[in-house]
Enzyme design. Structure first.
Site, PDB file in Angstrom:
ATOM      1  N   ARG A 194       0.852  -1.192   0.000  1.00 22.71           N
ATOM      2  CA  ARG A 194       0.000   0.000   0.000  1.00 22.71           C
ATOM      3  C   ARG A 194       0.886   1.239   0.000  1.00 22.71           C
ATOM      4  O   ARG A 194       1.674   1.435   0.930  1.00 22.71           O
ATOM      5  CB  ARG A 194      -0.910  -0.020   1.249  1.00 22.71           C
ATOM      6  N   HIS A 224      -3.033  10.851   0.620  1.00 22.38           N
ATOM      7  CA  HIS A 224      -2.462  10.657   1.945  1.00 22.38           C
ATOM      8  C   HIS A 224      -1.890  12.006   2.412  1.00 22.38           C
ATOM      9  O   HIS A 224      -0.692  12.151   2.629  1.00 22.38           O
ATOM     10  CB  HIS A 224      -1.412   9.542   1.929  1.00 22.38           C
ATOM     11  N   ASN A 264      -6.933   8.719   2.944  1.00 17.24           N
ATOM     12  CA  ASN A 264      -6.377   8.176   4.164  1.00 17.24           C
ATOM     13  C   ASN A 264      -6.798   9.026   5.353  1.00 17.24           C
ATOM     14  O   ASN A 264      -6.509  10.224   5.405  1.00 17.24           O
ATOM     15  CB  ASN A 264      -4.849   8.149   4.118  1.00 17.24           C
ATOM     16  N   GLU A 265      -7.517   8.405   6.282  1.00 19.48           N
ATOM     17  CA  GLU A 265      -7.836   9.016   7.566  1.00 19.48           C
ATOM     18  C   GLU A 265      -8.395  10.434   7.474  1.00 19.48           C
ATOM     19  O   GLU A 265      -7.767  11.402   7.937  1.00 19.48           O
ATOM     20  CB  GLU A 265      -6.602   9.008   8.473  1.00 19.48           C
ATOM     21  N   ASN A 297      -7.529   1.711  10.047  1.00 20.11           N
ATOM     22  CA  ASN A 297      -6.215   2.058  10.590  1.00 20.11           C
ATOM     23  C   ASN A 297      -6.365   2.197  12.094  1.00 20.11           C
ATOM     24  O   ASN A 297      -7.216   2.967  12.557  1.00 20.11           O
ATOM     25  CB  ASN A 297      -5.741   3.415  10.056  1.00 20.11           C
ATOM     26  N   TYR A 315      -4.211   2.021  16.075  1.00 13.97           N
ATOM     27  CA  TYR A 315      -2.929   1.913  16.772  1.00 13.97           C
ATOM     28  C   TYR A 315      -3.028   1.735  18.282  1.00 13.97           C
ATOM     29  O   TYR A 315      -2.071   1.323  18.909  1.00 13.97           O
ATOM     30  CB  TYR A 315      -2.084   3.161  16.482  1.00 13.97           C
ATOM     31  N   GLU A 365      -3.784  -0.298   8.174  1.00 13.49           N
ATOM     32  CA  GLU A 365      -2.617   0.136   8.950  1.00 13.49           C
ATOM     33  C   GLU A 365      -2.742  -0.314  10.391  1.00 13.49           C
ATOM     34  O   GLU A 365      -3.783  -0.090  11.026  1.00 13.49           O
ATOM     35  CB  GLU A 365      -2.525   1.678   9.023  1.00 13.49           C
ATOM     36  N   TRP A 419       1.912  -0.881   9.196  1.00 15.74           N
ATOM     37  CA  TRP A 419       2.599   0.399   9.092  1.00 15.74           C
ATOM     38  C   TRP A 419       3.862   0.280   9.906  1.00 15.74           C
ATOM     39  O   TRP A 419       3.763   0.144  11.101  1.00 15.74           O
ATOM     40  CB  TRP A 419       1.739   1.553   9.632  1.00 15.74           C
ATOM     41  N   GLU A 471       7.717  10.884  10.071  1.00 15.94           N
ATOM     42  CA  GLU A 471       6.479  10.671  10.820  1.00 15.94           C
ATOM     43  C   GLU A 471       5.783  12.007  11.140  1.00 15.94           C
ATOM     44  O   GLU A 471       5.629  12.402  12.276  1.00 15.94           O
ATOM     45  CB  GLU A 471       6.780   9.852  12.091  1.00 15.94           C
ATOM     46  N   TRP A 472       5.398  12.730  10.096  1.00 22.46           N
ATOM     47  CA  TRP A 472       4.592  13.951  10.206  1.00 22.46           C
ATOM     48  C   TRP A 472       5.110  14.886  11.299  1.00 22.46           C
ATOM     49  O   TRP A 472       6.303  15.191  11.289  1.00 22.46           O
ATOM     50  CB  TRP A 472       3.120  13.573  10.406  1.00 22.46           C
TER      51      TRP A 472
HETATM   52  C1  PNW Z   1      -1.393   7.386  10.548  1.00 20.39           C
HETATM   53  N1  PNW Z   1      -3.755  10.480  15.683  1.00 20.39           N
HETATM   54  O1  PNW Z   1      -1.307   8.618  11.155  1.00 20.39           O
HETATM   55  C2  PNW Z   1      -1.026   7.671   9.113  1.00 20.39           C
HETATM   56  O2  PNW Z   1      -1.890   7.114   8.177  1.00 20.39           O
HETATM   57  C3  PNW Z   1       0.396   7.384   8.776  1.00 20.39           C
HETATM   58  O3  PNW Z   1       0.792   8.203   7.725  1.00 20.39           O
HETATM   59  C4  PNW Z   1       1.248   7.554  10.009  1.00 20.39           C
HETATM   60  O4  PNW Z   1       2.602   7.514   9.762  1.00 20.39           O
HETATM   61  C5  PNW Z   1       0.826   6.466  10.981  1.00 20.39           C
HETATM   62  O5  PNW Z   1      -0.577   6.530  11.250  1.00 20.39           O
HETATM   63  C6  PNW Z   1       1.583   6.504  12.299  1.00 20.39           C
HETATM   64  O6  PNW Z   1       1.338   7.701  12.951  1.00 20.39           O
HETATM   65  C7  PNW Z   1      -1.923   8.995  12.300  1.00 20.39           C
HETATM   66  O7  PNW Z   1      -3.291  11.524  16.189  1.00 20.39           O
HETATM   67  C8  PNW Z   1      -1.470  10.171  12.865  1.00 20.39           C
HETATM   68  O8  PNW Z   1      -4.733   9.915  16.161  1.00 20.39           O
HETATM   69  C9  PNW Z   1      -2.091  10.665  13.976  1.00 20.39           C
HETATM   70  C10 PNW Z   1      -3.155   9.982  14.539  1.00 20.39           C
HETATM   71  C11 PNW Z   1      -3.619   8.804  13.980  1.00 20.39           C
HETATM   72  C12 PNW Z   1      -2.982   8.315  12.862  1.00 20.39           C
END
Ligand code: PNW
Length: 518
Positions: free
Chosen positions: A127, A172, A216-217, A357, A359, A425, A467, A474-475
């Protein structure tokens, strides 16, 4: 023994011994039955610990990345700026370590080494996302950047010739800066811009791509980009802009889906879905279940309800609460925009699968007094989020609770009549780089076990995508946290990728199509 056995049984086996023998044989066969997985139902107490948990044939094991996080080459070969280029270049920097994605993993130059490690992992699907301003520098089809198009053609070709299916995310987070200057996602026209861009991608890459993710998200785009301002374009307008942006994103997604359905599906035979993120929510002690449901509705339901529910539209609880709060705050309209009946129908059913997605897990409790604190998405939800001191906290602040995915998948199954799901993810962040990443392996093992159990309960999970393939930008955290199955050496001009222990672990899973018994 002989003395108590009745005369007529002497010399033969007595019925008591028959019973004992039968019982032993019965125990033996039940043990074999359950522990070979034959009879395993996924029920916790019947769970088979020692034997491989096999996945359905053709299950899509994969890994994910995104354009801005890996490609680099931010201004090379005709690419124009995106909102992330502009955001990361701001000074003072909004990024934790002051870094940018200017070079990142240099995948624009080294995409062949990406395909090589994908092959090593044995994944069936990769992906990745297309950078909109690399193919359409000003965001519109008025000018096409052929060199950018060629990059994605080459990547797709390279993947297919190695037996790896591309799953392409159209958006994205890296909106062309030219479109931001015309109002970005706050503009009513944004859905149309996205429709044109999607049509261009289906035309150009569609013959070779069978799995599409539109957005994406959208939750992160709306809340982190427009409520908190920690992501591009960095707008802090709580309780107003996030809802407008989300509204346009939903329309944009549905337009792309409908275009595909009308003009491309017959020929190209692909699937189009959307990747939605959600935490797992659990009630803090003393809280009622309804707060958990409200948390899910405000997070996942905001985007999933309009698309996947039977009735369509935003979740009722969101419409009610935001209208009520808006009125009490003196607005003469709801801060949540409304869809007309045509739009509700247009968006409803506009996905072939739900990309999930996820985490971490968050404890939630009821927020007693939200109206006085003014307009904000968080206040509207009337949910207080808190950490559980007993759960492991990752460097992203996310908490690891082993049964998270199973619980989210159950919620989706019940709420949306069991749609096909790809886990698009999940992954585990480290703030130090180490090759022996046992915590990541543990996280993945639990997550895969969860998906296996959800499938036993009837969830239609089609794939599991980690992921990330490798460490990347990482943003807002820059390079300070790492998600990769492969370590990337960012000081090396070649950006050498080295497998972590988790890469070998995952390779074992993809090869066996199973999680080895533990
Ligand atoms: C996702 N939150 O980002 C993204 O799809 C990816 O690009 C990123 O690298 C990955 O997860 C890991 O962070 C997120 O604040 C960023 O809840 C922030 C949040 C959730 C997902």
């Amino acid at each position: 023994m002989r003395t108590i056995m009745p005369r007529k049984f002497r010399g033969r086996l007595c019925p008591v011994w028959y019973c004992v023998l039968f019982f032993i044989v019965w125990i033996f066969f039940s043990w074999v039955f359950f522990y070979t997985g034959e009879g395993a139902t996924g029920d916790d107490n019947l769970e088979s610990w020692f034997v491989d948990k096999e996945f359905p044939e053709g299950f899509h094991w994969g890994v994910a990345t995104a354009a801005y996080q890996i490609e680099g080459a931010w201004n090379k070969d005709g690419k124009k700026e995106s909102i992330w280029d502009e955001f990361a270049h701001r000074r003072p920097s909004p990024i934790k370590d002051g870094s940018t994605g200017d070079d990142a993993c240099m995948s624009y130059d080294f995409y062949k080494s990406d395909v090589k490690i994908l092959q090593q992992l044995g994944v069936r699907v990769y992906r990745f996302s297309i950078s909109w301003s690399r193919v359409l520098p000003d965001g519109t089809t008025n000018s096409v950047n052929e060199q950018g198009v060629l990059y994605y053609r080459n990547l797709i070709e390279q993947l297919l010739s190695n037996g790896i299916e591309p799953m392409v995310t159209l958006y994205h987070w890296d909106l062309p800066l030219a479109l931001q200057k015309k109002g970005g996602w706050l503009s009513k026209d944004s859905a149309k811009w996205f429709e044109d861009y999607s049509r261009f991608c289906f035309d150009t890459f569609g013959p070779k791509v069978k799995l599409w993710v539109t957005l994406n998200e959208p939750w992160v785009v709306s809340v982190i980009g427009f409520e908190k301002g920690d992501h591009a374009p960095g707008v802090k307008d709580p309780g107003v802009s996030p809802y407008i942006v989300a509204h346009h994103l939903l329309l944009a997604h549905a337009k792309a889906y409908r275009i595909y359905q009308q003009h491309y599906r017959k020929l190209q035979k692909g699937l189009v879905g959307i990747a939605l993120n959600t935490d797992n929510f659990k009630a803090a002690s003393g809280s009622k279940r309804d707060v958990v449901d409200r948390a899910f509705q405000f997070h996942l339901g905001w985007f999933a309800h309009p698309i996947f529910s039977k009735e369509g539209n935003y979740p009722g609880i969101m419409m009610d609460r935001i209208a009520m709060n808006s009125a009490m705050q003196g607005y003469n309209y709801s801060r949540l925009p409304s869809f007309n009946l045509d739009e509700i129908q247009f968006i409803k059913g506009s996905a072939d699968f739900l990309g999930l997605n996820s985490y971490g897990t968050t404890l939630v409790s009821d927020d007693p007094d939200t109206v006085k604190r003014g307009p904000s998405y968080t206040n509207d939800s009337k949910v207080i989020k808190q950490a559980n001191p007993y759960w492991e906290t990752t460097p992203m602040g996310w908490q690891f609770y082993p049964d998270a995915l199973k619980e989210i998948l159950a919620w989706i199954r019940d709420e949306y009549n069991n749609p096909p799901v790809y886990v698009t993810e999940t992954g585990f962040p480290d703030d130090k780089t180490m090759l022996e990443d046992r915590a990541r392996i543990n996280f993945l093992e639990e997550s895969i076990r969860n998906v296996w159990e959800a499938i036993q309960y009837g969830s239609a999970v089609r794939g599991f995508i980690v992921w990330s393939l490798m460490d990347n930008f990482e943003w807002a955290m820059g390079y300070s946290v790492r998600f990769g199955l492969y370590e990337v050496d960012f000081n090396d001009p070649k950006r050498t990728r080295t497998p972590r222990m988790s890469a070998y672990f995952y390779q074992n899973v993809t090869q066996k199509n199973a999680l080895s018994g533990v």
